[in-house]
Design a protein around this motif. Structure first.
Motif, PDB file in Angstrom:
ATOM      1  N   PHE A 129      20.446  13.472 -22.086  1.00 28.66           N
ATOM      2  CA  PHE A 129      21.053  13.819 -20.800  1.00 28.66           C
ATOM      3  C   PHE A 129      21.623  12.539 -20.197  1.00 28.66           C
ATOM      4  CE2 PHE A 129      17.670  16.806 -21.666  1.00 28.66           C
ATOM      5  CZ  PHE A 129      18.230  18.031 -21.363  1.00 28.66           C
ATOM      6  N   ALA A 130      22.458  12.703 -19.187  1.00 29.13           N
ATOM      7  CA  ALA A 130      23.062  11.534 -18.539  1.00 29.13           C
ATOM      8  C   ALA A 130      22.762  11.553 -17.045  1.00 29.13           C
ATOM      9  CB  ALA A 130      24.571  11.557 -18.760  1.00 29.13           C
ATOM     10  N   VAL A 131      22.612  10.359 -16.500  1.00 26.51           N
ATOM     11  CA  VAL A 131      22.468  10.198 -15.048  1.00 26.51           C
ATOM     12  C   VAL A 131      23.450   9.112 -14.638  1.00 26.51           C
ATOM     13  CG1 VAL A 131      20.918   9.494 -13.181  1.00 26.51           C
ATOM     14  CG2 VAL A 131      20.019  10.837 -15.064  1.00 26.51           C
ATOM     15  N   SER A 132      24.086   9.283 -13.523  1.00 26.32           N
ATOM     16  CA  SER A 132      25.024   8.273 -13.049  1.00 26.32           C
ATOM     17  C   SER A 132      24.315   6.922 -12.954  1.00 26.32           C
ATOM     18  CB  SER A 132      25.544   8.681 -11.670  1.00 26.32           C
ATOM     19  OG  SER A 132      26.269   7.594 -11.126  1.00 26.32           O
ATOM     20  N   ALA A 133      24.924   5.896 -13.530  1.00 26.64           N
ATOM     21  CA  ALA A 133      24.283   4.572 -13.556  1.00 26.64           C
ATOM     22  C   ALA A 133      24.071   4.025 -12.142  1.00 26.64           C
ATOM     23  CB  ALA A 133      25.131   3.610 -14.371  1.00 26.64           C
ATOM     24  N   SER A 134      24.865   4.494 -11.200  1.00 23.88           N
ATOM     25  CA  SER A 134      24.713   3.999  -9.824  1.00 23.88           C
ATOM     26  C   SER A 134      23.374   4.424  -9.216  1.00 23.88           C
ATOM     27  CB  SER A 134      25.864   4.507  -8.950  1.00 23.88           C
ATOM     28  OG  SER A 134      25.777   5.916  -8.860  1.00 23.88           O
ATOM     29  N   LEU A 135      22.740   5.393  -9.828  1.00 17.08           N
ATOM     30  CA  LEU A 135      21.459   5.886  -9.295  1.00 17.08           C
ATOM     31  C   LEU A 135      20.254   5.249  -9.988  1.00 17.08           C
ATOM     32  CD1 LEU A 135      22.187   9.722  -9.086  1.00 17.08           C
ATOM     33  CD2 LEU A 135      22.298   8.036  -7.254  1.00 17.08           C
ATOM     34  N   ILE A 136      20.504   4.450 -11.003  1.00 18.72           N
ATOM     35  CA  ILE A 136      19.391   3.916 -11.796  1.00 18.72           C
ATOM     36  C   ILE A 136      19.006   2.531 -11.296  1.00 18.72           C
ATOM     37  CG2 ILE A 136      18.620   3.288 -14.117  1.00 18.72           C
ATOM     38  CD1 ILE A 136      19.099   6.308 -13.667  1.00 18.72           C
ATOM     39  N   ALA A 137      17.718   2.336 -11.084  1.00 14.71           N
ATOM     40  CA  ALA A 137      17.233   1.033 -10.636  1.00 14.71           C
ATOM     41  C   ALA A 137      16.774   0.190 -11.824  1.00 14.71           C
ATOM     42  CB  ALA A 137      16.083   1.219  -9.651  1.00 14.71           C
ATOM     43  N   GLU A 138      15.925   0.755 -12.671  1.00 11.17           N
ATOM     44  CA  GLU A 138      15.449   0.011 -13.836  1.00 11.17           C
ATOM     45  C   GLU A 138      14.728   0.921 -14.806  1.00 11.17           C
ATOM     46  OE1 GLU A 138      12.598  -3.012 -12.864  1.00 11.17           O
ATOM     47  OE2 GLU A 138      11.508  -1.710 -11.486  1.00 11.17           O
ATOM     48  N   LEU A 139      14.473   0.358 -15.985  1.00 10.02           N
ATOM     49  CA  LEU A 139      13.736   1.057 -17.033  1.00 10.02           C
ATOM     50  C   LEU A 139      12.457   0.257 -17.252  1.00 10.02           C
ATOM     51  CD1 LEU A 139      14.120   3.392 -19.114  1.00 10.02           C
ATOM     52  CD2 LEU A 139      15.023   1.689 -20.681  1.00 10.02           C
ATOM     53  N   VAL A 140      11.312   0.907 -17.119  1.00  7.93           N
ATOM     54  CA  VAL A 140      10.054   0.149 -17.193  1.00  7.93           C
ATOM     55  C   VAL A 140       9.104   0.791 -18.199  1.00  7.93           C
ATOM     56  CG1 VAL A 140      10.270  -0.627 -14.797  1.00  7.93           C
ATOM     57  CG2 VAL A 140       8.928   1.408 -15.302  1.00  7.93           C
ATOM     58  N   PRO A 141       8.247  -0.013 -18.820  1.00  9.41           N
ATOM     59  CA  PRO A 141       7.271   0.582 -19.743  1.00  9.41           C
ATOM     60  C   PRO A 141       6.273   1.420 -18.977  1.00  9.41           C
ATOM     61  CG  PRO A 141       6.881  -1.770 -19.480  1.00  9.41           C
ATOM     62  CD  PRO A 141       8.131  -1.452 -18.716  1.00  9.41           C
ATOM     63  N   PRO A 142       5.718   2.439 -19.615  1.00  9.57           N
ATOM     64  CA  PRO A 142       4.778   3.291 -18.884  1.00  9.57           C
ATOM     65  C   PRO A 142       3.521   2.520 -18.495  1.00  9.57           C
ATOM     66  CG  PRO A 142       4.947   3.977 -21.175  1.00  9.57           C
ATOM     67  CD  PRO A 142       5.913   2.866 -20.993  1.00  9.57           C
ATOM     68  N   GLY A 143       3.124   2.691 -17.259  1.00  6.98           N
ATOM     69  CA  GLY A 143       1.911   2.039 -16.777  1.00  6.98           C
ATOM     70  C   GLY A 143       0.941   3.099 -16.301  1.00  6.98           C
ATOM     71  N   ARG A 144      -0.058   2.656 -15.587  1.00  9.69           N
ATOM     72  CA  ARG A 144      -1.071   3.597 -15.113  1.00  9.69           C
ATOM     73  C   ARG A 144      -0.489   4.514 -14.039  1.00  9.69           C
ATOM     74  NH1 ARG A 144      -6.655   2.033 -11.929  1.00  9.69           N
ATOM     75  NH2 ARG A 144      -7.228   4.192 -11.462  1.00  9.69           N
ATOM     76  N   ILE A 145      -0.775   5.797 -14.172  1.00  4.26           N
ATOM     77  CA  ILE A 145      -0.395   6.740 -13.119  1.00  4.26           C
ATOM     78  C   ILE A 145      -1.605   6.944 -12.219  1.00  4.26           C
ATOM     79  CG2 ILE A 145       0.355   9.086 -12.584  1.00  4.26           C
ATOM     80  CD1 ILE A 145       1.827   9.238 -15.116  1.00  4.26           C
ATOM     81  N   PHE A 146      -1.391   6.751 -10.950  1.00  4.64           N
ATOM     82  CA  PHE A 146      -2.459   6.989  -9.973  1.00  4.64           C
ATOM     83  C   PHE A 146      -2.332   8.423  -9.480  1.00  4.64           C
ATOM     84  CE2 PHE A 146      -1.667   2.470 -10.011  1.00  4.64           C
ATOM     85  CZ  PHE A 146      -2.943   1.949 -10.116  1.00  4.64           C
ATOM     86  N   ARG A 147      -3.404   9.161  -9.654  1.00  9.12           N
ATOM     87  CA  ARG A 147      -3.369  10.571  -9.254  1.00  9.12           C
ATOM     88  C   ARG A 147      -4.267  10.791  -8.060  1.00  9.12           C
ATOM     89  NH1 ARG A 147      -3.003  10.918 -15.032  1.00  9.12           N
ATOM     90  NH2 ARG A 147      -1.048  11.954 -15.566  1.00  9.12           N
ATOM     91  N   PHE A 148      -3.860  11.690  -7.219  1.00 11.88           N
ATOM     92  CA  PHE A 148      -4.670  12.070  -6.056  1.00 11.88           C
ATOM     93  C   PHE A 148      -4.315  13.512  -5.731  1.00 11.88           C
ATOM     94  CE2 PHE A 148      -0.871   9.767  -4.731  1.00 11.88           C
ATOM     95  CZ  PHE A 148      -0.261  10.657  -3.882  1.00 11.88           C
ATOM     96  N   PRO A 149      -5.150  14.187  -4.967  1.00 17.17           N
ATOM     97  CA  PRO A 149      -4.890  15.607  -4.727  1.00 17.17           C
ATOM     98  C   PRO A 149      -3.578  15.834  -3.961  1.00 17.17           C
ATOM     99  CG  PRO A 149      -7.130  15.035  -4.116  1.00 17.17           C
ATOM    100  CD  PRO A 149      -6.416  13.750  -4.368  1.00 17.17           C
ATOM    101  N   HIS A 150      -2.834  16.803  -4.419  1.00 17.61           N
ATOM    102  CA  HIS A 150      -1.615  17.224  -3.718  1.00 17.61           C
ATOM    103  C   HIS A 150      -1.221  18.590  -4.261  1.00 17.61           C
ATOM    104  CE1 HIS A 150       1.094  16.512  -7.144  1.00 17.61           C
ATOM    105  NE2 HIS A 150       0.325  15.479  -7.412  1.00 17.61           N
ATOM    106  N   ARG A 151      -0.180  19.179  -3.689  1.00 17.90           N
ATOM    107  CA  ARG A 151       0.200  20.531  -4.092  1.00 17.90           C
ATOM    108  C   ARG A 151       1.630  20.624  -4.634  1.00 17.90           C
ATOM    109  NH1 ARG A 151      -4.560  22.292  -3.891  1.00 17.90           N
ATOM    110  NH2 ARG A 151      -5.488  23.210  -2.036  1.00 17.90           N
ATOM    111  N   THR A 152       2.237  19.484  -4.927  1.00 17.18           N
ATOM    112  CA  THR A 152       3.599  19.527  -5.471  1.00 17.18           C
ATOM    113  C   THR A 152       3.480  19.406  -6.982  1.00 17.18           C
ATOM    114  OG1 THR A 152       4.356  18.412  -3.470  1.00 17.18           O
ATOM    115  CG2 THR A 152       5.915  18.533  -5.286  1.00 17.18           C
ATOM    116  N   LYS A 153       3.547  20.538  -7.663  1.00 18.86           N
ATOM    117  CA  LYS A 153       3.142  20.536  -9.066  1.00 18.86           C
ATOM    118  C   LYS A 153       4.077  19.720  -9.960  1.00 18.86           C
ATOM    119  CE  LYS A 153       5.261  24.840 -10.720  1.00 18.86           C
ATOM    120  NZ  LYS A 153       6.011  24.453 -11.899  1.00 18.86           N
TER     121      LYS A 153
END
Lengths: 177, 162
Positions: free
Chosen positions: B20-44
């Motif tokens: 897929f493509a995304v306009s380059a003007s919207l891209i900030a950077e490409l980063v390696p996957p790091g730890r995801i911090f999870r906490f309770p929420h309802r936005t699935k």
């Protein structure tokens, strides 16, 4: 490529917070928002039961002076697995007391980032924002976010209804005896 | 009549078998996957947040919305701007392969295209959707099924495994 657009990060004047656990999940609350911390055992003897089918997270009312407080089960509120609660936080300026598993520590928060707008459901009422402590992200709860105005109305109506039925029962019991 | 094509820079990203493509003007950077911090929420659609340069960036796996299996193996997070009324915020999109910066002519989406398609481009013999991140990622006014309570429990159980 570099990050360009700043996200909304609010530097807060150092704010004392309490880190607490509910069901292995860490949360933060401003210590100024917590009026009192009590052990569950000290509350259990004086708490009255209340039940509303649509509000399973509130099972008890505790009285504090001439006021009553609705005791919210933190695990049920956040949709976490049930866990044994050991403490009750009495939230300042609200009609809420919160059941928590325990206090992790007290510390200072210097940055509070607004909850990203991608989070767009009930969590917006639950949290003031996010903070980073020791390289971990911790949600900072809103003391008034545990019960919505509608939920409070329901509970108050239910509580008043119980009181009325209790007071109308007394003369009948007296008359019968 | 075919709408006129515009030449622009795009970042190509791979989600499973498709690009897929995304306009380059919207891209900030490409980063390696790091730890995801999870906490309770309802936005699935949001898994949690990553810490990037002192900021907390929500992680949104858009693969399922695009008809791909949810991404288990992630090579990078593409950090992109998601526009909201009056401001833009970053969102981290997990991707399964290298991303590529290209210049291509884009054909604007037609009325019959899905809301997540902002246009089409042709590259390397492929016709590629240009994504509209506003339609793909949640924000105010977004309607989604509330996250099931056990989703967080499942994540916690997975993380607890050695």
């Amino acid at each position: 490529m570099r990050l360009a657009a700043p996200l909304k990060t609010r530097p807060v004047r150092a704010e004392q917070i309490i880190l607490f656990r509910i069901s292995d999940q860490l949360f933060a609350v401003s210590s100024a928002s917590v009026q009192e911390v009590r052990g569950v055992d000290s509350v259990a003897s004086s708490a009255q039961e209340i039940s509303h089918p649509s509000l399973r997270k509130v099972r008890h009312i505790m009285s504090r002076g001439d006021q009553f407080l609705f005791v919210v089960n933190g695990a049920l509120h956040f949709g976490l697995p049930p866990s044994p609660s050991a403490l009750v936080f009495v939230m300042r300026g609200t009609k809420t007391a919160l059941l928590v598993d325990g206090i992790e520590k007290m510390t200072t928060m210097t940055v509070l980032q607004a909850l990203p707008q991608a989070f767009c459901h009930e969590e917006r009422e639950w949290y003031r924002g996010l903070t980073a402590i020791d390289q971990a992200v911790i949600p900072v709860v809103k003391p008034e976010g545990f019960l919505t105005p509608d939920e409070l109305s329901l509970l108050e109506a239910s509580h008043l209804g119980n009181d009325v039925s209790a007071s109308t029962l007394v003369p009948e019991v007296s008359a019968a005896s | 009549m075919t709408p006129p094509a515009e030449s622009n820079a795009f970042v190509l990203l791979r989600l499973g078998e498709r690009r897929f493509a995304v306009s380059a003007s919207l891209i900030a950077e490409l980063v390696p996957p790091g730890r995801i911090f999870r906490f309770p929420h309802r936005t699935k659609e949001i898994e949690g947040v990553i810490l990037r340069r002192g900021r907390m960036v929500p992680v949104c796996d858009i693969a399922e919305r695009l008809g791909q299996p949810s991404l288990r193996l992630r090579r990078f997070y593409l950090i992109a701007q998601r526009r909201y009324t009056g401001q833009a915020e970053w969102v981290a999109l997990p991707v399964t392969g290298e991303c590529e910066l290209i210049h291509a002519d884009v054909t604007p989406a037609g009325e019959t295209d899905s809301p997540h398609v902002s246009g089409w481009l042709s590259h390397g013999g492929e016709v590629i959707e240009v994504l509209n991140l506003t339609a793909l990622t949640p924000g105010p006014g977004h309607i989604s099924v509330a996250a099931p309570i056990d989703s967080l429990e499942m994540h916690q159980a997975q993380e607890a495994q050695p």
